[in-house]
Design a protein around this motif. Sequence first.
Motif, PDB file in Angstrom:
ATOM      1  N   GLY A 176       0.761  -1.077  -0.036  1.00  0.00           N
ATOM      2  CA  GLY A 176       0.059   0.127  -0.119  1.00  0.00           C
ATOM      3  C   GLY A 176       0.872   1.087   0.037  1.00  0.00           C
ATOM      4  N   ASN A 177       0.371   2.353   0.354  1.00  0.00           N
ATOM      5  CA  ASN A 177       1.098   3.635   0.458  1.00  0.00           C
ATOM      6  C   ASN A 177       1.916   3.862   1.690  1.00  0.00           C
ATOM      7  OD1 ASN A 177      -0.625   3.852  -1.920  1.00  0.00           O
ATOM      8  ND2 ASN A 177      -1.754   5.781  -1.009  1.00  0.00           N
ATOM      9  N   ARG A 178       2.615   2.541   1.809  1.00  0.00           N
ATOM     10  CA  ARG A 178       3.603   2.806   2.991  1.00  0.00           C
ATOM     11  C   ARG A 178       5.083   3.325   2.238  1.00  0.00           C
ATOM     12  NH1 ARG A 178       2.544  -2.544   5.750  1.00  0.00           N
ATOM     13  NH2 ARG A 178       4.227  -1.937   6.981  1.00  0.00           N
TER      14      ARG A 178
ATOM     15  N   LEU B 218      -0.205 -12.180  -7.790  1.00  0.00           N
ATOM     16  CA  LEU B 218       0.365 -11.228  -7.232  1.00  0.00           C
ATOM     17  C   LEU B 218       0.158  -9.742  -7.598  1.00  0.00           C
ATOM     18  CD1 LEU B 218       2.597 -10.340  -5.014  1.00  0.00           C
ATOM     19  CD2 LEU B 218       4.315 -10.567  -6.753  1.00  0.00           C
ATOM     20  N   SER B 219       0.105  -9.631  -8.967  1.00  0.00           N
ATOM     21  CA  SER B 219      -0.020  -8.402  -9.631  1.00  0.00           C
ATOM     22  C   SER B 219      -1.331  -7.937  -9.521  1.00  0.00           C
ATOM     23  CB  SER B 219       0.664  -8.175 -10.926  1.00  0.00           C
ATOM     24  OG  SER B 219      -0.227  -9.390 -11.727  1.00  0.00           O
ATOM     25  N   ASP B 220      -2.252  -8.726  -9.295  1.00  0.00           N
ATOM     26  CA  ASP B 220      -3.681  -8.639  -9.371  1.00  0.00           C
ATOM     27  C   ASP B 220      -4.017  -8.084  -7.642  1.00  0.00           C
ATOM     28  OD1 ASP B 220      -4.293  -8.809 -11.812  1.00  0.00           O
ATOM     29  OD2 ASP B 220      -5.092 -10.755 -11.641  1.00  0.00           O
ATOM     30  N   MET B 221      -3.187  -8.248  -6.949  1.00  0.00           N
ATOM     31  CA  MET B 221      -3.436  -7.726  -5.653  1.00  0.00           C
ATOM     32  C   MET B 221      -4.144  -6.512  -5.553  1.00  0.00           C
ATOM     33  SD  MET B 221      -0.319  -8.712  -3.105  1.00  0.00           S
ATOM     34  CE  MET B 221      -0.180 -10.285  -2.367  1.00  0.00           C
ATOM     35  N   ILE B 222      -5.083  -6.463  -4.571  1.00  0.00           N
ATOM     36  CA  ILE B 222      -5.942  -5.271  -4.504  1.00  0.00           C
ATOM     37  C   ILE B 222      -5.358  -4.388  -3.523  1.00  0.00           C
ATOM     38  CG2 ILE B 222      -7.981  -4.228  -4.018  1.00  0.00           C
ATOM     39  CD1 ILE B 222      -8.926  -7.131  -5.177  1.00  0.00           C
ATOM     40  N   LEU B 223      -4.830  -3.048  -3.773  1.00  0.00           N
ATOM     41  CA  LEU B 223      -4.047  -2.155  -2.869  1.00  0.00           C
ATOM     42  C   LEU B 223      -4.755  -2.274  -1.488  1.00  0.00           C
ATOM     43  CD1 LEU B 223      -3.525   0.579  -5.362  1.00  0.00           C
ATOM     44  CD2 LEU B 223      -2.262  -1.644  -5.245  1.00  0.00           C
ATOM     45  N   ASP B 224      -5.770  -1.664  -1.497  1.00  0.00           N
ATOM     46  CA  ASP B 224      -6.351  -0.947  -0.203  1.00  0.00           C
ATOM     47  C   ASP B 224      -6.519  -2.319   0.846  1.00  0.00           C
ATOM     48  OD1 ASP B 224      -7.478   1.706  -1.691  1.00  0.00           O
ATOM     49  OD2 ASP B 224      -5.723   1.527  -0.824  1.00  0.00           O
ATOM     50  N   GLU B 225      -7.388  -3.091   0.069  1.00  0.00           N
ATOM     51  CA  GLU B 225      -7.740  -4.282   0.878  1.00  0.00           C
ATOM     52  C   GLU B 225      -6.809  -5.188   1.273  1.00  0.00           C
ATOM     53  OE1 GLU B 225     -10.926  -3.462  -2.183  1.00  0.00           O
ATOM     54  OE2 GLU B 225      -8.850  -3.420  -2.044  1.00  0.00           O
ATOM     55  N   ASN B 226      -5.564  -5.058   0.870  1.00  0.00           N
ATOM     56  CA  ASN B 226      -4.568  -5.920   1.254  1.00  0.00           C
ATOM     57  C   ASN B 226      -3.549  -5.273   1.881  1.00  0.00           C
ATOM     58  OD1 ASN B 226      -5.899  -7.813  -0.262  1.00  0.00           O
ATOM     59  ND2 ASN B 226      -4.194  -8.513  -1.468  1.00  0.00           N
ATOM     60  N   ALA B 227      -3.550  -4.000   2.049  1.00  0.00           N
ATOM     61  CA  ALA B 227      -2.363  -3.403   2.619  1.00  0.00           C
ATOM     62  C   ALA B 227      -2.246  -3.631   4.065  1.00  0.00           C
ATOM     63  CB  ALA B 227      -2.745  -1.880   2.119  1.00  0.00           C
ATOM     64  N   ASN B 228      -3.208  -3.940   4.517  1.00  0.00           N
ATOM     65  CA  ASN B 228      -3.163  -4.012   6.152  1.00  0.00           C
ATOM     66  C   ASN B 228      -3.122  -5.397   6.604  1.00  0.00           C
ATOM     67  OD1 ASN B 228      -3.703  -1.487   6.471  1.00  0.00           O
ATOM     68  ND2 ASN B 228      -5.954  -1.373   6.284  1.00  0.00           N
ATOM     69  N   PHE B 229      -2.813  -6.310   5.788  1.00  0.00           N
ATOM     70  CA  PHE B 229      -2.608  -7.623   6.115  1.00  0.00           C
ATOM     71  C   PHE B 229      -1.369  -7.939   6.977  1.00  0.00           C
ATOM     72  CE2 PHE B 229      -6.612  -9.287   5.476  1.00  0.00           C
ATOM     73  CZ  PHE B 229      -7.208  -8.780   4.048  1.00  0.00           C
ATOM     74  N   PHE B 230      -0.451  -7.096   6.471  1.00  0.00           N
ATOM     75  CA  PHE B 230       0.986  -7.390   7.232  1.00  0.00           C
ATOM     76  C   PHE B 230       1.023  -6.903   8.817  1.00  0.00           C
ATOM     77  CE2 PHE B 230       2.243  -9.568   3.843  1.00  0.00           C
ATOM     78  CZ  PHE B 230       1.582  -9.002   2.700  1.00  0.00           C
TER      79      PHE B 230
END
Length: 370
Positions: free
Chosen positions: A86-88, A358-370
């Motif tokens: 994400g935008n980190r 991987l490239s289909d990852m959805i930004l916002d939804e996935n950004a917080n999974f880590f």
Amino acid sequence: MGRPPCCDKEGVKKGPWTPEEDIILVSYIQEHGPGNWRAVPTNTGLLRCSKSCRLRWTNYLRPGIKRGNFTDHEEKMIIHLQALLGNRWAAIASYLPQRTDNDIKNYWNTYLKKKLNKQAQLQTDLDGHDQPRDHGFSSSHHSMSRGQWERRLQTDIRMAKQALSEALSPDKYSKSPDDIHHDNDDDQDLMMIKPSSSTGPCPKPEARTSSSSSTSIYASSTENIARLLKSWMRNNSSKRSGKSSSSTLTQSTSLSNVGNDSASSEGTPSTTTANNKNNSKNNNNNNGIDLSEAFESLFGFESFESSNNSEFSQSNMSPEASLFQDESKPDLGGQLPFSLLEKWLFDESISTQGKEQLSDMILDENANFF
DNA sequence: AATGGATACAACCGCAACGAA
DNA sequence: TTTCGTTGCGGTTGTATCCAT
């Protein structure tokens, strides 16, 4: 609580930094090392708030910064890391050691985002109403069923977790053959893979750098300034040929003062420029040389011309400079070792499906999974 | 040559996290 | 545990430059 602002709103200068201010700041950091930013404006007399000083250092003056001209590789890294994190930007920047988070952020916002949007749009057009294959800029999940989307999300998360766990196991680290910072400097690589102090602040500089640090530490930073100065003089000259601004005059004046104080006083750049408005092109060169002399004198480094290189390569950095870079860009907690992640991102052996996912990852939804 | 929109980039702002007292 | 100071981060803005008209 009513916490006071970090700096007084009055009496604090804003806007672009002048070369003189840069010199003052670098000189100070040369002596004291980065850190304790609160004390910087007080001790240097700079009319800037501590935040501004820190920002100026980390985003512009810090050694080893590469500017402009993102390579394809870097671009891909950013795209994938953005999809992943994400935008980190700080986290992303930690994988691109020569780039600042601000730089990456700007590059993303001004160029990459649009480029990818275009690609996504193109793909959408080509595929009719099919979902775009790109990096989650569109609401791709809207066009698939919720079940599909959730399954894909699960897969994405699994992949990311697996990669993370692989990456975090230290014995698995191996240097990628096409490591982008293929420089000689092993320290640099070590820095990147060392267990990070994580999200915590980097150790206090005083603890790591002695006050008697060599001036070579700052050579690359001075080169940055020199480069800045050079372009500034160029701009200044061209401006003067057209219109003159009061601010540039101030800059010239102060710059020449610096020259008088700490370097040879022969033909200060400002006067040279000011006196030869009709000959700006020649003056650019002259000014550059004069400035370089001044800088060499001031900081004791040679080969100013190396700053002419369009990109300052980290390979030119001294180990000490690398140390500084590490200092200013602390690794993030639990972050993947660079080459491993890189490998993971770009390894051709990765399955096409995996890549797609991987490239289909959805930004916002996935950004917080880590 | 002038002008207006687009682009790139430096810098600012506000908030959050962290550590020390 | 709470408070406060400092630093880091991300979003946003301001401005210089480029480019097409």
